[in-house]
Design an enzyme around this catalytic site. Structure first.
Site, PDB file in Angstrom:
ATOM      1  N   HIS A 323       0.831  -1.219   0.000  1.00  0.00           N
ATOM      2  CA  HIS A 323       0.000   0.000   0.000  1.00  0.00           C
ATOM      3  C   HIS A 323       0.860   1.261   0.000  1.00  0.00           C
ATOM      4  O   HIS A 323       1.842   1.361   0.713  1.00  0.00           O
ATOM      5  CB  HIS A 323      -1.068  -0.009   1.090  1.00  0.00           C
ATOM      6  N   ASP A 335       6.176   0.763   6.628  1.00  0.00           N
ATOM      7  CA  ASP A 335       4.724   0.612   6.447  1.00  0.00           C
ATOM      8  C   ASP A 335       4.223   1.707   5.521  1.00  0.00           C
ATOM      9  O   ASP A 335       3.865   2.777   5.983  1.00  0.00           O
ATOM     10  CB  ASP A 335       4.017   0.679   7.806  1.00  0.00           C
ATOM     11  N   GLU A 369      -4.959   2.126   2.607  1.00  0.00           N
ATOM     12  CA  GLU A 369      -5.078   0.952   3.486  1.00  0.00           C
ATOM     13  C   GLU A 369      -5.211   1.401   4.933  1.00  0.00           C
ATOM     14  O   GLU A 369      -5.985   0.838   5.701  1.00  0.00           O
ATOM     15  CB  GLU A 369      -3.843   0.045   3.320  1.00  0.00           C
ATOM     16  N   GLU A 370      -4.445   2.433   5.297  1.00  0.00           N
ATOM     17  CA  GLU A 370      -4.397   2.842   6.708  1.00  0.00           C
ATOM     18  C   GLU A 370      -5.707   3.458   7.197  1.00  0.00           C
ATOM     19  O   GLU A 370      -5.986   3.458   8.386  1.00  0.00           O
ATOM     20  CB  GLU A 370      -3.261   3.845   6.937  1.00  0.00           C
ATOM     21  N   ASP A 397       3.109  -6.412   3.506  1.00  0.00           N
ATOM     22  CA  ASP A 397       2.730  -5.292   4.387  1.00  0.00           C
ATOM     23  C   ASP A 397       3.108  -5.586   5.834  1.00  0.00           C
ATOM     24  O   ASP A 397       2.340  -5.321   6.752  1.00  0.00           O
ATOM     25  CB  ASP A 397       1.226  -4.999   4.254  1.00  0.00           C
ATOM     26  N   HIS A 468       3.887   2.980  12.522  1.00  0.00           N
ATOM     27  CA  HIS A 468       2.964   4.098  12.821  1.00  0.00           C
ATOM     28  C   HIS A 468       3.575   5.152  13.749  1.00  0.00           C
ATOM     29  O   HIS A 468       2.842   5.897  14.392  1.00  0.00           O
ATOM     30  CB  HIS A 468       1.641   3.604  13.430  1.00  0.00           C
TER      31      HIS A 468
HETATM   32 ZN   LIG Z   1       0.601  -1.295   6.363  1.00  0.00          ZN
END
Ligand SMILES: [Zn+2]
Length: 505
Positions: A323, A335, A369-370, A397, A468
């Site tokens: 993603h 990520d 996606e997030e 991912d 994140h």
């Molecule tokens: Zn991800």
């Protein structure tokens, strides 16, 4: 593969095996003073010979040789690393709806076009949430030196609503889990700032089960704010769903109930959660909280799709994907910039080595996606009549640390079918084949409809330390490990796209 098999054989059998090998490799007879090769059918030597000759493999020795070439090229080609450097350092964080996400769409599309792939931008309507100011400070607590405040390190959760611009001040109430929340007297939460203090299980992660550790905590990030709002809280804090102990908060999406009150929501660092737990155990603690995120109108964005057309069945596709959007605190390297660039590497190597499999290899950079997987949902709508032509789907991912093999979701027969591919990946320590119920968020809809689905088995011990957080940056990606992941994506994509019969489903 051969080496490990040889190690399994007893000494006498090893002599026999070497003789058979010598025969197989047509070595001069004088080098083989060993006993004659056995003739009984289905002996271990027959099986070794069958294995070396391709045996019952779905792929010919020539195809296996192509896989080995792709594997070796992936290990030395800097393309994926260079692309990741550009996506993270030059373009930066790629929050859905942001100018950087749009820039990334255009950039990746141009890169794929330059390789001769057929590029389509498929529309997806995505959220446009923008982070604002975010501060927390204790204004009253037991033992406070007169006239002081104390900083609490926090970050707004994705989709959070704002506090008033000047912030709000309220007493902090700490619960460790749902059970403690349920046991509170009625109205205990009313008007308070409720902290869910569920600890990320660092030991579970250290044992290689990062995903399970995350799963145990992320439920509080996802549902805690809605639960707190329902109980009358003024705001909700959650202990960060992640490891690492550098007082760095981990953001991520939260959600609210429809037609129910929404309250501001933020993640505090594990250190600050510990401090709040300690101080609230001693007496009343008051926190001043300022969060000023904005939810702007939805934006039209895109999944980037690039087809490397198949020679025999161009209508049949094997997806390789990651993603493109990311959270905004770091630059989205692990990520999921990594997942995007190892997928780009597949198309790049097929181009550079001039390889054109039977079926099409379809690169997809998923959007959003997030923030709800809107890109994947749009794809499922647009391609619902065409699921049968989706021969397989791969998504990466879970970062880019050392991969040990392939996860597969689908028929149990996939495991045995993939053994020759695992043999090719044995050279990089990635020969394990693990069955999993699901292997990727964006390809989950395809998995549910029976499309054989795959992902690299990645080392998850450290991933959630950075995930994140502001520390998800380019330097966290080990170039060697990234190239190993690219090797898996490329070898597997080729194997799935060029096998005479499609993968079992
Ligand atoms: Zn991800």
């Amino acid at each position: 593969m051969l080496t490990s098999l040889m190690e399994l054989l007893s000494k006498s059998l090893r002599t026999l095996a070497l003789a058979a090998l010598a025969a197989l490799l047509a070595l001069p007879a004088c080098t083989a003073q060993a006993p004659p090769a056995p003739t009984a059918p289905h002996s271990i030597l027959d099986r070794i010979n069958a294995m070396l000759a391709g045996g019952k493999s779905a792929w010919t020795p020539e195809q296996i040789a192509v896989m080995e070439r792709l594997r070796d090229a992936a290990l030395t080609d800097p393309y994926a690393l260079d692309q990741l450097r550009h996506l993270t350092d030059n373009i930066g964080p790629r929050l859905s709806g942001s100018p950087q996400a749009e820039q990334a769409v255009d950039y990746v599309a141009a890169q794929m076009r330059a390789l001769g792939a057929e590029v389509t931008l498929e529309k997806a309507t995505v959220p446009h949430w923008v982070r604002g100011l975010e501060t927390g400070e204790l204004v009253a607590w037991p033992g406070q030196a007169p006239g002081t405040t104390q900083k609490i390190v926090l970050t707004a959760l994705g989709a959070s609503v704002a506090t008033p611009p000047e912030g709000l001040t309220a007493e902090v109430l700490v619960v460790d889990n749902w059970k403690q929340l349920a046991a509170l007297p009625k109205d205990a939460v009313k008007g308070k700032i409720l902290l869910f203090n569920h600890k990320f299980d660092a030991e579970l992660a250290a044992e290689g089960h990062g995903g399970a550790a995350y799963g145990g905590s992320v439920v509080y990030r996802g549902a805690g704010p809605a639960a707190g709002a329902a109980a009358g809280a003024a705001a909700v804090l959650v202990r960060s769903a992640g490891g690492g102990d550098y007082r760095s908060p981990h953001t991520g999406l939260t959600g609210y109930e429809k037609d129910a009150p929404k309250v501001p929501a933020a993640a505090v660092t594990s250190e600050d959660a510990d401090l709040l737990k300690n101080l609230t155990g001693q007496g009343p603690v008051k926190l001043h909280l300022v969060l000023t995120p904005q939810t702007l109108p939805d934006v039209q964005s895109y999944n980037v799709i690039a087809d490397w057309k198949g020679t025999e069945h161009p209508e049949q596709v094997v997806i390789v994907s990651g993603h493109l959007d990311s959270w905004d605190l770091g630059t989205g390297a692990i990520d999921d910039g990594a997942g995007v660039v190892v997928s780009m590497q597949v198309i790049h190597l097929l181009h550079d080595l001039g390889i054109h499999p039977r079926r099409s290899v379809r690169f997809i950079a998923w959007m959003s996606e997030e923030e709800g997987s809107e890109g994947a949902a749009a794809y499922m709508v647009d391609h619902k009549a065409d699921v049968a032509n989706h021969i397989a789907a791969i998504e990466s991912d879970l970062g880019a640390d050392h991969p040990t093999g392939i996860n597969y979701a689908g028929k149990p027969a996939l495991g045995g079918w993939l053994r020759p591919v695992a043999g090719v990946l044995d050279a990089i320590g990635a020969s394990s084949l693990l069955s999993a119920p699901g292997v990727g968020e964006d390809i989950g809809g395809l998995t549910d409809q029976g499309v054989p689905s795959f992902s690299p088995v990645q080392d998850s011990r450290f991933y959630f330390n950075y995930h994140h957080s502001a520390a998800d940056t380019f330097d966290k990606v080990d170039p060697r490990h990234l190239s190993e992941n690219a090797a898996i994506m490329t070898v597997l994509a080729y194997a799935l796209a060029d096998s005479p019969e499609p993968a079992p489903r």
